[in-house]
Design a protein around this motif. Structure first.
Motif, PDB file in Angstrom:
ATOM      1  N   GLU A 175       2.764  -1.016  -4.426  1.00 19.91           N
ATOM      2  CA  GLU A 175       1.032  -0.365  -4.379  1.00 19.91           C
ATOM      3  C   GLU A 175       0.219  -0.524  -5.905  1.00 19.91           C
ATOM      4  OE1 GLU A 175      -1.184   2.089  -3.033  1.00 19.91           O
ATOM      5  OE2 GLU A 175      -2.638   1.875  -4.958  1.00 19.91           O
ATOM      6  N   LYS A 176      -0.846  -1.138  -5.446  1.00 17.70           N
ATOM      7  CA  LYS A 176      -1.917  -1.807  -6.794  1.00 17.70           C
ATOM      8  C   LYS A 176      -2.483  -1.023  -7.584  1.00 17.70           C
ATOM      9  CE  LYS A 176      -6.557  -1.274  -4.679  1.00 17.70           C
ATOM     10  NZ  LYS A 176      -7.817  -1.810  -4.156  1.00 17.70           N
ATOM     11  N   GLY A 178       1.020  -1.343   0.290  1.00 13.73           N
ATOM     12  CA  GLY A 178      -0.275   0.181   0.532  1.00 13.73           C
ATOM     13  C   GLY A 178       1.104   1.204   0.142  1.00 13.73           C
ATOM     14  N   MET A 191      -7.370  17.193   7.557  1.00 14.03           N
ATOM     15  CA  MET A 191      -6.870  17.959   9.011  1.00 14.03           C
ATOM     16  C   MET A 191      -6.136  17.264   8.901  1.00 14.03           C
ATOM     17  SD  MET A 191      -8.829  20.304   8.148  1.00 14.03           S
ATOM     18  CE  MET A 191     -10.691  20.634   8.418  1.00 14.03           C
ATOM     19  N   GLY A 215      -7.867   9.788  11.238  1.00 11.71           N
ATOM     20  CA  GLY A 215      -7.522   8.556  10.928  1.00 11.71           C
ATOM     21  C   GLY A 215      -6.429   8.639   9.878  1.00 11.71           C
ATOM     22  N   MET A 216      -5.540   9.650   9.065  1.00 12.05           N
ATOM     23  CA  MET A 216      -4.250   9.654   8.639  1.00 12.05           C
ATOM     24  C   MET A 216      -3.661  10.450   9.793  1.00 12.05           C
ATOM     25  SD  MET A 216      -3.212  11.622   5.553  1.00 12.05           S
ATOM     26  CE  MET A 216      -3.315  13.268   6.788  1.00 12.05           C
ATOM     27  N   ASN A 217      -3.639  10.981  10.714  1.00 10.36           N
ATOM     28  CA  ASN A 217      -2.266  11.048  11.599  1.00 10.36           C
ATOM     29  C   ASN A 217      -3.158  10.433  12.910  1.00 10.36           C
ATOM     30  OD1 ASN A 217      -3.092  14.391  11.625  1.00 10.36           O
ATOM     31  ND2 ASN A 217      -4.892  13.760  11.573  1.00 10.36           N
ATOM     32  N   VAL A 268      -1.032  -7.055  -4.020  1.00  7.20           N
ATOM     33  CA  VAL A 268      -0.982  -8.204  -3.803  1.00  7.20           C
ATOM     34  C   VAL A 268      -2.080  -8.615  -3.838  1.00  7.20           C
ATOM     35  CG1 VAL A 268       0.011  -8.730  -1.085  1.00  7.20           C
ATOM     36  CG2 VAL A 268       1.245  -6.505  -2.504  1.00  7.20           C
ATOM     37  N   ASP A 302      -5.146   2.194   8.442  1.00  4.83           N
ATOM     38  CA  ASP A 302      -6.657   2.144   8.163  1.00  4.83           C
ATOM     39  C   ASP A 302      -6.239   0.512   7.361  1.00  4.83           C
ATOM     40  OD1 ASP A 302      -7.634   4.647   7.531  1.00  4.83           O
ATOM     41  OD2 ASP A 302      -8.358   4.481   5.962  1.00  4.83           O
ATOM     42  N   ARG A 351      -6.190  15.666  -0.204  1.00  5.03           N
ATOM     43  CA  ARG A 351      -5.122  14.752  -0.049  1.00  5.03           C
ATOM     44  C   ARG A 351      -4.459  14.395  -0.877  1.00  5.03           C
ATOM     45  NH1 ARG A 351      -5.761   9.681  -0.566  1.00  5.03           N
ATOM     46  NH2 ARG A 351      -5.505   8.133   1.351  1.00  5.03           N
ATOM     47  N   VAL A 410      -0.295   6.199   4.935  1.00  4.40           N
ATOM     48  CA  VAL A 410       0.720   5.874   5.961  1.00  4.40           C
ATOM     49  C   VAL A 410       1.916   4.797   5.345  1.00  4.40           C
ATOM     50  CG1 VAL A 410       0.195   3.979   7.850  1.00  4.40           C
ATOM     51  CG2 VAL A 410      -1.219   5.961   7.195  1.00  4.40           C
ATOM     52  N   GLY A 425     -11.183  13.762  11.469  1.00  2.82           N
ATOM     53  CA  GLY A 425     -10.262  14.070  11.262  1.00  2.82           C
ATOM     54  C   GLY A 425      -8.992  14.230  11.996  1.00  2.82           C
ATOM     55  N   THR A 452      -5.577  -6.516   2.157  1.00  2.05           N
ATOM     56  CA  THR A 452      -4.881  -7.877   1.923  1.00  2.05           C
ATOM     57  C   THR A 452      -4.480  -8.312   3.038  1.00  2.05           C
ATOM     58  OG1 THR A 452      -5.542  -7.552  -0.138  1.00  2.05           O
ATOM     59  CG2 THR A 452      -4.224  -9.970   0.620  1.00  2.05           C
TER      60      THR A 452
HETATM   61  C1  LIG Z   1     -14.406  11.812   3.865  1.00  2.00           C
HETATM   62  C2  LIG Z   1     -12.660  12.117   4.497  1.00  2.00           C
HETATM   63  C3  LIG Z   1     -12.655  12.991   4.999  1.00  2.00           C
HETATM   64  C4  LIG Z   1     -11.343  12.598   5.803  1.00  2.00           C
HETATM   65  N1  LIG Z   1     -10.698  13.524   6.519  1.00  2.00           N
HETATM   66  C5  LIG Z   1      -9.670  13.547   7.693  1.00  2.00           C
HETATM   67  C6  LIG Z   1      -8.832  14.447   7.957  1.00  2.00           C
HETATM   68  O1  LIG Z   1      -9.515  15.434   8.114  1.00  2.00           O
HETATM   69  N2  LIG Z   1      -7.977  13.601   9.070  1.00  2.00           N
HETATM   70  C7  LIG Z   1      -6.743  12.402   8.885  1.00  2.00           C
HETATM   71  O2  LIG Z   1      -6.815  12.455   9.429  1.00  2.00           O
HETATM   72  N3  LIG Z   1      -7.850  11.944   8.203  1.00  2.00           N
HETATM   73  C8  LIG Z   1      -8.844  11.730   7.094  1.00  2.00           C
HETATM   74  N4  LIG Z   1      -9.340  10.893   6.203  1.00  2.00           N
HETATM   75  C9  LIG Z   1      -8.901   9.642   6.549  1.00  2.00           C
HETATM   76  C10 LIG Z   1      -8.016   9.331   6.219  1.00  2.00           C
HETATM   77  O3  LIG Z   1      -8.010   9.281   4.831  1.00  2.00           O
HETATM   78  C11 LIG Z   1      -7.229   8.173   6.244  1.00  2.00           C
HETATM   79  O4  LIG Z   1      -6.895   7.732   7.733  1.00  2.00           O
HETATM   80  C12 LIG Z   1      -5.526   7.601   5.376  1.00  2.00           C
HETATM   81  O5  LIG Z   1      -5.987   7.711   4.275  1.00  2.00           O
HETATM   82  C13 LIG Z   1      -5.485   5.959   5.400  1.00  2.00           C
HETATM   83  O6  LIG Z   1      -5.002   5.936   4.821  1.00  2.00           O
HETATM   84  P1  LIG Z   1      -3.968   4.466   4.217  1.00  2.00           P
HETATM   85  O7  LIG Z   1      -2.425   4.523   3.601  1.00  2.00           O
HETATM   86  O8  LIG Z   1      -3.715   4.089   5.646  1.00  2.00           O
HETATM   87  O9  LIG Z   1      -5.075   3.915   3.642  1.00  2.00           O
HETATM   88  P2  LIG Z   1      -5.466   4.231   2.169  1.00  2.00           P
HETATM   89  O10 LIG Z   1      -4.995   5.713   1.439  1.00  2.00           O
HETATM   90  O11 LIG Z   1      -6.701   3.703   2.294  1.00  2.00           O
HETATM   91  O12 LIG Z   1      -4.326   3.722   1.902  1.00  2.00           O
HETATM   92  C14 LIG Z   1      -3.532   2.084   1.525  1.00  2.00           C
HETATM   93  C15 LIG Z   1      -3.142   2.078   0.062  1.00  2.00           C
HETATM   94  O13 LIG Z   1      -2.704   0.839  -0.762  1.00  2.00           O
HETATM   95  C16 LIG Z   1      -3.428   0.276  -1.622  1.00  2.00           C
HETATM   96  N5  LIG Z   1      -3.674  -1.253  -1.348  1.00  2.00           N
HETATM   97  C17 LIG Z   1      -4.266  -1.326  -0.672  1.00  2.00           C
HETATM   98  N6  LIG Z   1      -5.065  -2.691  -1.270  1.00  2.00           N
HETATM   99  C18 LIG Z   1      -3.714  -3.195  -1.753  1.00  2.00           C
HETATM  100  C19 LIG Z   1      -3.315  -4.839  -2.214  1.00  2.00           C
HETATM  101  N7  LIG Z   1      -3.735  -5.775  -2.184  1.00  2.00           N
HETATM  102  N8  LIG Z   1      -1.912  -4.167  -3.140  1.00  2.00           N
HETATM  103  C20 LIG Z   1      -1.236  -3.465  -3.137  1.00  2.00           C
HETATM  104  N9  LIG Z   1      -1.909  -2.643  -2.811  1.00  2.00           N
HETATM  105  C21 LIG Z   1      -3.106  -2.368  -1.934  1.00  2.00           C
HETATM  106  C22 LIG Z   1      -4.406   1.328  -2.468  1.00  2.00           C
HETATM  107  O14 LIG Z   1      -4.306   1.107  -3.480  1.00  2.00           O
HETATM  108  C23 LIG Z   1      -4.010   2.109  -1.342  1.00  2.00           C
HETATM  109  O15 LIG Z   1      -3.323   3.369  -2.253  1.00  2.00           O
HETATM  110  C24 LIG Z   1     -11.002  11.242   6.554  1.00  2.00           C
HETATM  111  C25 LIG Z   1     -11.038   9.742   4.987  1.00  2.00           C
HETATM  112  C26 LIG Z   1     -12.315  11.071   4.540  1.00  2.00           C
HETATM  113  C27 LIG Z   1     -13.545   9.363   3.301  1.00  2.00           C
END
Ligand SMILES: Cc1cc2nc3c(=O)[nH]c(=O)nc-3n(C[C@H](O)[C@H](O)[C@H](O)COP(=O)(O)OP(=O)(O)OC[C@H]3O[C@@H](n4cnc5c(N)ncnc54)[C@H](O)[C@@H]3O)c2cc1C
Length: 445
Positions: free
Chosen positions: A33-34, A10, A52, A305-307, A131, A293, A106, A14, A303, A166
């Motif tokens: 990354e897929k 991913g 945020m 999730g990412m933090n 993956v 996530d 984002r 994060v 706001g 996964t």
């Molecule tokens: C409307 C909305 C508003 C938000 N506002 C905020 C905010 O204000 N502040 C905040 O902190 N958070 C916020 N969030 C949450 C934040 O967007 C997520 O917590 C954050 O994107 C998580 O990052 P991540 O890298 O863990 O997961 P993701 O962003 O989901 O990235 C996962 C990556 O893995 C890849 N992937 C998935 N499966 C596979 C696989 N099998 N093989 C290879 N690659 C794969 C995907 O393509 C993706 O690129 C918000 C979310 C939403 C929906």
């Protein structure tokens, strides 16, 4: 293929921050990354939510040397403004001393992180690599890419693959328990022109069961989000049916008048659902850890999730630093994060009510809110608004949730004993009612 390094599944925010933390410490990191590279024409997204950034997120970005570059694409936001149906508005500052939180598109943040990760020695970004399976015994990942199917063995797998992970599925296959569900609430992104709203405030129009939010952009325009129930009576996506425009103008007349091409946007922009996910195990021996996530996809209303995902990365790096015992380090990481993620997920769900319910809706809620405000003012060190603490401190989310429950009981108890008149009582009366007030620092008024 054999690789003695770390594989990150991913390349979302994060996964990329994890790559930048770990490569300088532990050597080769491969990010799979897929999707196609979003910086290419093929991978570019036409829409973007804003996210945020609060203190926890900034700490991680600073530690990978990105505080300045990210700050330069952010907008500072000082508070949220509820626009009520009677035409009045109600501003809640994010902090009592007017510190801002920072809003960023984002997609723009993602491109910046991709550039920075790519420039980090030891990091290899591989796109179009899905993956399919994680083998926890080797460990290894089975990945489908343009060159066909390959198995990649490695030292450690990090699952940063989002809500439908996964990597998490591999843990579930070994007995971990996950909870995955789609919220009843969905959202649609709507472009909102600037010039009619304070550009350094988040604006929202609550309906009691949904809201329209407008988040400032560096251009002075706003990224709008229409959060409604999928089903149920109006306002909901189902009730809007063919006439979402009519429903929008009824429930949100002010933004409806300001958004020129509203009907077209409502008709063409996709409605996105929100998946929340959690898992009781985040690690497997010395072979796998989940972050972001993949282990705590939460409702977006606080706001965080990412933090919180960035905080996972920092904690994992701290646990791995200075030890060869990866299994124990991963166990410590899991232990220190699971309850934290549960707490911020609960708070995020709870905060939906703040965003969707007009602040002056119900007398009892109003009295509670007003009494809290007075306690924050009178005992600035003992009582701090929950949102402010989540956004501007790195205090444990679980502790903050617990403190808030204690404050809620105190407020209920005080109102139960003294009635709503206490809200407007003189400071000396209020001080006399609060247990332990003599030991607290209070603000003279
Ligand atoms: C409307 C909305 C508003 C938000 N506002 C905020 C905010 O204000 N502040 C905040 O902190 N958070 C916020 N969030 C949450 C934040 O967007 C997520 O917590 C954050 O994107 C998580 O990052 P991540 O890298 O863990 O997961 P993701 O962003 O989901 O990235 C996962 C990556 O893995 C890849 N992937 C998935 N499966 C596979 C696989 N099998 N093989 C290879 N690659 C794969 C995907 O393509 C993706 O690129 C918000 C979310 C939403 C929906």
């Amino acid at each position: 293929m054999n690789d003695s390094g770390i594989v990150i599944i991913g390349g979302g925010p994060v996964g990329l921050v994890a790559a930048m933390y770990l490569a300088p410490r532990f050597g080769s990191v491969t990010v799979l990354e897929k999707r196609p590279d979003p910086r290419s024409r093929l991978g570019a997204v036409g829409r973007s939510i804003t996210v945020m950034l609060s203190t926890r997120g900034w700490r991680a970005l600073a530690e990978v040397g990105l505080e300045g570059p990210v700050r330069s694409i952010c907008v500072p936001i000082h508070g949220r403004c509820a626009h009520l149906t009677d035409g009045s508005s109600h501003v809640t500052p994010y902090s009592r001393d007017r510190r801002p939180i920072w809003s960023v598109e984002r997609a723009r943040l993602h491109r910046l992180l991709l550039d920075a990760a790519e420039a980090t020695p030891g990091v290899r970004l591989c796109f179009d690599q899905q993956v399919r399976e994680v083998d926890l015994d080797e460990p290894a990942v089975v990945v489908d890419g343009p060159a066909g199917r390959q198995t990649l063995t490695c030292r450690l797998v990090l699952g940063c693959d989002g809500a439908h992970s996964t990597a998490r599925a591999a843990l579930v296959a070994r007995g971990a328990r996950e909870e995955v569900r789609t919220l009843e609430m969905a959202y649609q992104e709507i472009d909102v022109p600037g010039g009619w709203l304070d550009p350094f405030t988040m604006h929202y129009w609550p309906t009691g069961d949904g809201f329209f939010g407008a988040f400032p952009l560096p251009s002075g325009h706003f990224a709008g989000s229409l959060f409604l129930r999928l089903d149920g009576p109006p306002p909901s996506y189902a009730a809007g049916g063919g006439d979402l425009f009519g429903m929008f103008t009824t429930h949100f007349p002010e933004p409806a008048a300001a958004i020129g091409d509203l009907a077209g946007q409502l008709a063409t922009k996709s409605v996105s659902t929100i998946t929340i996910a959690s898992c009781d195990r985040w690690v497997w021996q010395d072979k796998l850890a989940l972050l972001g996530d993949a282990c705590h996809a939460m409702a977006p209303f606080m706001g965080h999730g990412m933090n919180c995902g960035f905080e996972d990365v920092r904690t994992l790096a701290e646990c791995l630093d200075g030890t060869d015992d990866t299994e124990s380090a991963l166990a410590v990481y899991e232990k220190s994060r699971v309850e934290e993620a549960k707490a911020i997920s609960a708070l995020s769900q709870q905060h939906y009510h703040t965003m969707s319910t007009p602040p002056q809706d119900k007398a009892a809620a109003l009295a509670k809110e007003a009494l809290r405000e007075r306690l924050f003012e009178l005992f600035p060190d003992r009582f701090v608004p929950l949102y402010e603490q989540c956004a501007f401190t790195e205090e444990s989310y679980a502790t903050l949730l617990n403190n808030d429950l204690v404050l809620e009981s105190l407020v209920e108890e005080l109102l139960g004993i003294h009635g709503p008149e206490l809200v407007s009582a003189p400071a000396s009366t209020l001080r006399a009612c609060v247990p332990g007030a003599a030991d607290s620092i209070t603000k003279e008024s």
